[in-house]
Design an enzyme around this catalytic site. Structure first.
Site, PDB file in Angstrom:
ATOM      1  N   TYR A 169       0.583  -1.603   0.508  1.00 56.97           N
ATOM      2  CA  TYR A 169      -0.129   0.159   0.104  1.00 56.97           C
ATOM      3  C   TYR A 169       0.962   1.062   0.409  1.00 56.97           C
ATOM      4  CZ  TYR A 169      -3.640   3.366   1.527  1.00 56.97           C
ATOM      5  OH  TYR A 169      -3.370   5.203   1.831  1.00 56.97           O
ATOM      6  N   GLU A 197      -3.634   7.474  -4.133  1.00 55.53           N
ATOM      7  CA  GLU A 197      -3.643   5.977  -3.491  1.00 55.53           C
ATOM      8  C   GLU A 197      -3.156   5.301  -4.381  1.00 55.53           C
ATOM      9  OE1 GLU A 197      -6.754   4.946  -1.115  1.00 55.53           O
ATOM     10  OE2 GLU A 197      -5.852   5.060   0.451  1.00 55.53           O
TER      11      GLU A 197
END
Ligand code: GDP
Ligand code: MN
Length: 399
Positions: free
Chosen positions: A118, A206
């Site tokens: 991530y 993101e």
């Protein structure tokens, strides 16, 4: 401004960030053509059909499917295009899918395992610095990682004068447990990503997941990209990416009229001048037991026409049970606002079925009061004090 995954990836690629490649399509036939072309360009054997909507969690909602043949591409694209895709980030009824991204399969087998990470870049408002937030727990819901295993989330703050330092990029690759070529690729990835964030005037990147492929390449499989609205004038090419089908139609109309309007869930419409007064008016409504139906700042130059337009926009929301007009006349003249209320009644007639609590204070408030009193047929409840306005909202809601 929010972007689709394929647009975000386009921006990332333009700054040298490696991404999973793909071609967007709005019909099953075009999806098959896209798949063929993509295989010519990349040599991919399989394809991923990915719904393009402004919301995450598409995979779990059935909006991301692997296709192992052109027939499967056709079948999956035709199922996904036109569907109402429901994910934890969409409204309960879901969001309509208008197009799909046909992407290369990057989870192919090879010399080593694939791993998902991530990574996001955003502003830490507490310190006023940009930061890179990253985790070994990629491909999952990052909120639940944060809730259950917060020690698996790392942050790296960046000094705005120095920019991302090479040692910081190496630290990220190290903390993600990489070595050898994957380590070097991650350093390149992070460096390019941060440069892209700054140059694109983004307010959020993101990337979940960032993938280490089985041949040790690092690439963005997904991309949530938000561009700072205040910087869009510098990026006409990004502005052209705006997809108003993804936005609230009432907000789109308000924006076109130059009004600062945000649609909310409550039952009390608000018309206010100035963002600060609008915020405190919303607090006031809550204390009175109501819920604001919107945020609306009509701006410092509200005239009768603007006020009427604002009424039309507030009334498009069927949840509105009453409207609180709270105007402080500084540059704005209260009599002009009152004229706007009168005109709205004249022009919209029966469309205004809810009572209006009207507080006009400041420049020309006396003239405003006279105008309201002299006009017949208005369903207006005047108020002078802030608290009095709140009480009157409460009385109306009780009925
Ligand atoms: P999201 O569900 O909206 O976050 O969409 P993502 O773009 O993150 O995709 C969801 C999931 O689909 C990823 O976490 C992967 O597990 C899977 N996926 C994405 N691309 C590929 C691919 O090229 N091959 C395979 N096999 N799976 C993929
Ligand atoms: Mn994702």
């Amino acid at each position: 401004m929010n972007l689709h995954e394929f647009q975000g990836k386009e921006i990332l690629s333009s700054f040298g960030v490696r991404t999973q490649r793909g071609i967007v399509a709005d019909s099953a036939e075009k999806a098959v053509e896209a798949a063929k072309l993509l295989s010519e360009q990349t040599g991919t054997k399989f394809w991923v059909v990915k719904a393009q909507i402004h919301a995450g969690g598409r995979g779990k909602g059935g909006g991301v499917k692997l296709a192992k043949s052109l027939e499967e591409v056709k079948e999956k694209a035709s199922n996904i295009i036109g569907m109402m895709l429901i994910t934890p980030q969409t409204p309960p009824q879901g969001k309509k899918v208008n197009q799909v991204l046909i992407a290369e399969d990057v989870y192919y087998p090879g010399a080593s395992e694939t791993s998902e990470f991530y990574m996001s870049v955003l502003l830490n408002r507490a310190t006023g610095k940009n930061m890179i937030m990253y985790s070994t727990e990629g491909g999952m819901d990052i909120e639940s990682v944060a809730a259950h295993t917060p020690h698996l989330i790392f942050t790296e703050e960046i000094d705005s004068m120095l920019g991302l330092m090479p040692f910081q990029a190496r630290k990220v690759a190290f903390n993600l447990g990489l070595s050898g070529n994957a380590f070097k690729e991650m350093v390149k990835f992070v460096t390019a990503l941060y440069t892209a964030y700054i140059k694109a005037d983004a307010s959020l990147f993101e990337i979940n997941p960032v993938l280490k492929t089985s041949d040790d390449m690092i690439l963005a499989v997904d991309a949530k990209v938000v561009i700072d609205d205040n910087a869009l004038f510098r990026h006409p090419d990004y502005l052209a990416m705006r997809d108003i089908r993804e936005e609230n139609p009432i907000e789109v109309e308000a924006k076109a009229a130059g009004l600062n309007y945000v649609n909310l869930d409550g039952n009390v419409g608000c018309m206010v001048n100035g963002a600060g007064l609008a915020m405190s008016t919303m607090d006031l409504i809550k204390q009175a037991g109501g819920e604001p139906a919107n945020f609306l700042d009509v701006g410092g130059t509200a005239d009768a026409e603007r006020v009427e337009k604002a009424f039309r926009i507030i009334l498009k929301d069927e949840k509105v049970e009453c409207i609180l007009v709270n105007i402080f006349g500084g540059i704005v003249r209260c009599d002009r606002v009152a004229q706007g209320v009168v005109d709205a009644y004249k022009n919209m007639g029966d469309a205004i079925k809810v009572p209006i609590i009207l507080r006009l204070e400041g420049t020309n408030s006396k003239e405003a009061k006279e105008l309201i009193e002299q006009t017949q047929g208005l369903n207006v409840i005047p108020a002078t004090e802030f608290q009095e306005a709140a009480d009157k909202v409460q009385q109306v809601l009780k009925k």
